[in-house]
Design a protein around this motif. Structure first.
Motif, PDB file in Angstrom:
ATOM      1  N   PHE A  12       0.833  -1.208   0.000  1.00 39.82           N
ATOM      2  CA  PHE A  12       0.000   0.000   0.000  1.00 39.82           C
ATOM      3  C   PHE A  12       0.864   1.253   0.000  1.00 39.82           C
ATOM      4  N   ILE A  20       3.325   1.209  -7.812  1.00 41.50           N
ATOM      5  CA  ILE A  20       2.546   0.155  -8.458  1.00 41.50           C
ATOM      6  C   ILE A  20       1.149   0.697  -8.729  1.00 41.50           C
ATOM      7  N   PHE A  34      -8.842   3.087  -3.342  1.00 35.36           N
ATOM      8  CA  PHE A  34      -8.647   2.377  -4.610  1.00 35.36           C
ATOM      9  C   PHE A  34      -9.354   1.025  -4.539  1.00 35.36           C
ATOM     10  N   ASP A  36     -10.109  -2.848  -4.521  1.00 41.13           N
ATOM     11  CA  ASP A  36      -9.391  -4.022  -4.063  1.00 41.13           C
ATOM     12  C   ASP A  36      -9.092  -4.941  -5.250  1.00 41.13           C
ATOM     13  N   LEU A  37      -7.896  -5.506  -5.239  1.00 43.56           N
ATOM     14  CA  LEU A  37      -7.449  -6.413  -6.304  1.00 43.56           C
ATOM     15  C   LEU A  37      -8.292  -7.691  -6.353  1.00 43.56           C
ATOM     16  N   ASN A  38      -8.823  -8.091  -5.222  1.00 46.59           N
ATOM     17  CA  ASN A  38      -9.576  -9.335  -5.104  1.00 46.59           C
ATOM     18  C   ASN A  38     -10.932  -9.024  -4.458  1.00 46.59           C
ATOM     19  N   LEU A  46     -10.665   0.144  -0.915  1.00 43.78           N
ATOM     20  CA  LEU A  46      -9.833   0.291   0.276  1.00 43.78           C
ATOM     21  C   LEU A  46      -9.506   1.768   0.463  1.00 43.78           C
ATOM     22  N   ASN A  93      -9.826  -5.089   9.430  1.00 42.02           N
ATOM     23  CA  ASN A  93      -9.259  -6.288  10.040  1.00 42.02           C
ATOM     24  C   ASN A  93      -8.033  -5.869  10.857  1.00 42.02           C
ATOM     25  N   GLY A  99      -7.607 -11.531   9.926  1.00 42.99           N
ATOM     26  CA  GLY A  99      -7.502 -11.497   8.464  1.00 42.99           C
ATOM     27  C   GLY A  99      -6.680 -10.355   7.922  1.00 42.99           C
ATOM     28  N   GLN A 100      -6.011  -9.589   8.798  1.00 40.88           N
ATOM     29  CA  GLN A 100      -5.196  -8.482   8.269  1.00 40.88           C
ATOM     30  C   GLN A 100      -3.939  -9.049   7.617  1.00 40.88           C
ATOM     31  N   VAL A 102      -2.080  -6.858   5.277  1.00 36.78           N
ATOM     32  CA  VAL A 102      -1.216  -5.730   4.914  1.00 36.78           C
ATOM     33  C   VAL A 102      -1.112  -4.787   6.117  1.00 36.78           C
ATOM     34  N   HIS A 108     -11.970  -1.313   4.513  1.00 40.01           N
ATOM     35  CA  HIS A 108     -12.654  -1.926   3.371  1.00 40.01           C
ATOM     36  C   HIS A 108     -14.044  -1.292   3.287  1.00 40.01           C
TER      37      HIS A 108
HETATM   38  P1  5GP Z   1      -6.640  -7.253   4.743  1.00 35.74           P
HETATM   39  O1  5GP Z   1      -6.722  -8.729   4.481  1.00 35.74           O
HETATM   40  O2  5GP Z   1      -5.250  -6.843   5.218  1.00 35.74           O
HETATM   41  O3  5GP Z   1      -7.722  -6.725   5.636  1.00 35.74           O
HETATM   42  O4  5GP Z   1      -6.879  -6.551   3.362  1.00 35.74           O
HETATM   43  C1  5GP Z   1      -5.909  -6.423   2.386  1.00 35.74           C
HETATM   44  C2  5GP Z   1      -6.613  -6.287   1.065  1.00 35.74           C
HETATM   45  O5  5GP Z   1      -5.703  -5.748   0.139  1.00 35.74           O
HETATM   46  C3  5GP Z   1      -7.113  -7.590   0.485  1.00 35.74           C
HETATM   47  O6  5GP Z   1      -8.530  -7.497   0.309  1.00 35.74           O
HETATM   48  C4  5GP Z   1      -6.372  -7.720  -0.830  1.00 35.74           C
HETATM   49  O7  5GP Z   1      -7.160  -8.243  -1.855  1.00 35.74           O
HETATM   50  C5  5GP Z   1      -5.947  -6.300  -1.115  1.00 35.74           C
HETATM   51  N1  5GP Z   1      -4.711  -6.169  -1.850  1.00 35.74           N
HETATM   52  C6  5GP Z   1      -3.529  -6.791  -1.583  1.00 35.74           C
HETATM   53  N2  5GP Z   1      -2.574  -6.406  -2.444  1.00 35.74           N
HETATM   54  C7  5GP Z   1      -3.165  -5.506  -3.272  1.00 35.74           C
HETATM   55  C8  5GP Z   1      -2.679  -4.739  -4.378  1.00 35.74           C
HETATM   56  O8  5GP Z   1      -1.529  -4.796  -4.770  1.00 35.74           O
HETATM   57  N3  5GP Z   1      -3.565  -3.925  -4.997  1.00 35.74           N
HETATM   58  C9  5GP Z   1      -4.866  -3.807  -4.577  1.00 35.74           C
HETATM   59  N4  5GP Z   1      -5.662  -2.976  -5.254  1.00 35.74           N
HETATM   60  N5  5GP Z   1      -5.348  -4.517  -3.537  1.00 35.74           N
HETATM   61  C10 5GP Z   1      -4.511  -5.354  -2.891  1.00 35.74           C
END
Ligand code: 5GP
Length: 120
Positions: A12, A20, A34, A36-38, A46, A93, A99-100, A102, A108
């Protein structure tokens, strides 16, 4: 844009520094938002502070105004994404077991589908 010294050394932080790519939907002097990638919902954004705060486990060391600002940014994003009528959820998280993944504070913002309770 952001001061490179003001973002943590995580993925991040790299997004804050523009190293990136990310699909940024909102930004101001203190935070960026931005997609979320997933994504876990049709809208999954996020909201993160530009400065390094590892998470809410450090809330007592963070600027309360910044924490409040992130909540208002979440509302701005939700409104911009058209979620006012359907409702939305903010999730933070805290720690690995929750579930954290990062260690850079992020809210979220989820919406665009029915969200069940309790979360898993
Ligand atoms: P956490 O699990 O820490 O609460 O959430 C981290 C979130 O960051 C996850 O939902 C994951 O999909 C998202 N994420 C991780 N790496 C990247 C990235 O490089 N780009 C984006 N846009 N989201 C990311």
């Amino acid at each position: 844009m952001s001061d490179p010294q003001q973002s943590s050394d995580t993925v991040f932080g790299a997004i804050v520094r523009g190293e990136i790519p990310a699909e940024i939907v909102y930004e101001d002097d203190d935070c960026i938002a931005f997609r979320d990638l997933n994504p876990q919902a049709p809208v999954h954004v996020l909201v993160i502070p530009r400065i390094a705060v590892s998470g809410l486990q450090e809330a007592d060391q963070a600027d309360p105004a910044l924490l409040g600002h992130l909540m208002q940014a979440a509302q701005t994003v939700a409104r911009q994404e058209g979620l006012d009528a359907s409702g939305w959820r903010v999730v933070v998280n805290v720690g690995e077991a929750a579930g954290q993944t990062v260690p850079h504070l992020h809210l979220h913002v989820l919406g665009g589908r029915a969200l069940t309770w309790p979360p898993g």
